[in-house]
Enzyme design. Structure first.
Site, PDB file in Angstrom:
ATOM      1  N   CYS A 158      -0.280   1.746  12.982  1.00  0.00           N
ATOM      2  CA  CYS A 158       0.039   0.806  11.901  1.00  0.00           C
ATOM      3  C   CYS A 158      -0.068  -0.551  12.584  1.00  0.00           C
ATOM      4  CB  CYS A 158       1.448   1.036  11.353  1.00  0.00           C
ATOM      5  SG  CYS A 158       2.039  -0.357  10.369  1.00  0.00           S
ATOM      6  N   LYS A 167       8.072  -6.194   9.173  1.00  0.00           N
ATOM      7  CA  LYS A 167       7.595  -6.953   8.004  1.00  0.00           C
ATOM      8  C   LYS A 167       8.606  -8.004   7.554  1.00  0.00           C
ATOM      9  CE  LYS A 167       4.119  -3.776   6.145  1.00  0.00           C
ATOM     10  NZ  LYS A 167       2.920  -4.611   6.307  1.00  0.00           N
ATOM     11  N   THR A 190      -3.061   1.802   6.774  1.00  0.00           N
ATOM     12  CA  THR A 190      -2.737   2.442   5.496  1.00  0.00           C
ATOM     13  C   THR A 190      -3.736   2.070   4.399  1.00  0.00           C
ATOM     14  OG1 THR A 190      -0.418   2.191   6.152  1.00  0.00           O
ATOM     15  CG2 THR A 190      -0.837   2.877   3.891  1.00  0.00           C
ATOM     16  N   THR A 208       2.378   4.758   9.245  1.00  0.00           N
ATOM     17  CA  THR A 208       3.200   4.858   8.031  1.00  0.00           C
ATOM     18  C   THR A 208       3.120   6.280   7.491  1.00  0.00           C
ATOM     19  OG1 THR A 208       1.388   4.301   6.521  1.00  0.00           O
ATOM     20  CG2 THR A 208       2.684   2.454   7.395  1.00  0.00           C
ATOM     21  N   ARG A 235       0.826  -1.215   0.000  1.00  0.00           N
ATOM     22  CA  ARG A 235       0.000   0.000   0.000  1.00  0.00           C
ATOM     23  C   ARG A 235       0.853   1.254   0.000  1.00  0.00           C
ATOM     24  NH1 ARG A 235      -0.054  -4.789   1.282  1.00  0.00           N
ATOM     25  NH2 ARG A 235       0.362  -4.400   3.456  1.00  0.00           N
ATOM     26  N   CYS A 294      -5.283  -3.132   8.603  1.00  0.00           N
ATOM     27  CA  CYS A 294      -4.171  -2.338   8.063  1.00  0.00           C
ATOM     28  C   CYS A 294      -4.672  -0.904   7.975  1.00  0.00           C
ATOM     29  CB  CYS A 294      -3.779  -2.854   6.677  1.00  0.00           C
ATOM     30  SG  CYS A 294      -2.607  -1.795   5.786  1.00  0.00           S
TER      31      CYS A 294
END
Lengths: 245, 245
Positions: free
Chosen positions: B200, B170, B89, B131, B53, B87
């Site tokens: 996030c 991640k 974002t 983010t 994203r 999520c």
């Protein structure tokens, strides 16, 4: 050489729900990944409404088969290439399920037996903590030279109480079940078990690998690992053939 | 009185996969349950292949919308009554997604804003770790009297590095990201933040509620709680109406 197609994993879950979280996480932990996109496509049907397997096998509850088929078909329709069932006891119903399914099911029992044969070839006496249904339907029987299980009183008062009791794992408790299960496990070790299978997927939620003086074997972790290998290697994989229907 | 129909939760997951495990577990933790069957029916599409994203929003990667629609439709076809996207974002794309969906999406942003308004009415200065895309697209803008975010250098070197870096969350790391994020969070507190949103869904995987001298707000936990209330109360629920499309 053609690119190997990665397969989509289907998890027939909810039996129990925390064991489903557990195998989901174990699949991620065992997938080589640097970015989100390196992870596998995993479909999960956490269908907690599936009737209790142990009750059905004791003849005091409805069969879980229709609901399990329903969930398996949803996973298949959504695109799963194969199915995992993170519940040892549910594997009693596998022979009845498989003829109705269009996609294979990786067996947690066969994956665990293959793992022990490969990693602990020197262990001839294997201890097993599992539900009474898993024991009485002989899911792990004949897979090892000798299988040690708790005596009937320990089985009822320690193992079944830890899983299904008022303060048990399925009721969301962890401390009391842990003590009960460690007591049962230590008795198996005292009786000569050289490794102990945590053969109900609720058990590894409270018993750790380093809790016993002998190796513990976690079928949910092994099933996760087998599924990752199978999914990453796609249709080309041959070594797991014996694990599927 | 007619029985209230429990709704099936659909999780549009994989962005990222561990945040999907996290919300799954948080849903179970917040469901009153004594037996497996008390838990909710949860369908999860862990579709990690959805393009990143943040990269898409910076114009250096493909749009995630087609893949998100694909996953949402799979969940809908499988029987989900509503959808969660763990999520923050990804919620930038929600206005574009909603017109194409037949079922509602509970917004993690709106759920979090409603939670803070209810539980921390005295807090006027809210810190946000998120983010860069969540910040620049103003997902949390206008929801509070004052929103404090890291300065551009902290944002890049601490927050983004913790999430996306080589040793980031991640990529499966936890210790280094934890230190980076705590540093960024403490600077927000020093600047006057009375509560900090872990905005996030990777962040609550490494930062705990008691890590800071002010309350931390975990949108994934709030979304889980909102989803449980919504699913248990079925179509009769009115108080969450503002949360859905």
């Amino acid at each position: 050489m053609a690119a190997i197609e990665r397969l989509t994993i289907g998890i027939l879950g909810g039996l129990g729900p925390y064991a489903t979280v557990d195998i989901f996480r174990k699949i991620l932990d065992q997938t080589p990944a640097r970015f989100d996109q390196d992870h596998l496509h995993i479909l999960i049907d956490n269908y907690s409404q599936i009737p209790d397997r142990s009750a059905a096998l004791k003849g005091c509850g409805p069969s879980p088969i229709p609901a399990m088929l329903e969930a398996a078909n949803r996973l298949c329709c959504a695109g799963a290439d194969f199915i995992l069932i993170p519940c040892n006891t549910a594997h009693v119903f596998l022979p009845e399920l498989r003829p109705h399914l269009k996609i294979p099911v990786l067996s947690i029992i066969d994956a665990t037996a293959a793992y022990i044969a490969k990693h602990y070839p020197e262990c001839s006496r294997i201890g097993l903590l599992a539900t009474s249904a898993t024991l009485s339907f002989g899911l792990y029987a004949g897979k090892f030279k000798e299988l040690l299980v708790p005596d009937p009183i320990d089985q009822e008062q320690l193992v079944m109480e830890a899983i299904f009791g008022r303060l048990g794992i399925k009721a969301g408790h962890f401390d009391v079940p842990r003590e009960l299960l460690l007591k049962a496990a230590r008795r198996l070790v005292d009786a000569g078990a050289q490794a102990v299978i945590l053969g109900c997927t609720e058990i590894p939620l409270v018993v750790r690998a380093d809790d016993l003086p002998v190796p513990t074997v976690d079928p949910n972790r092994i099933l996760a690992q087998t599924a990752v290998e199978y999914a990453l290697n796609g249709h080309n994989l041959t070594k797991s053939k014996q694990l599927i229907s």
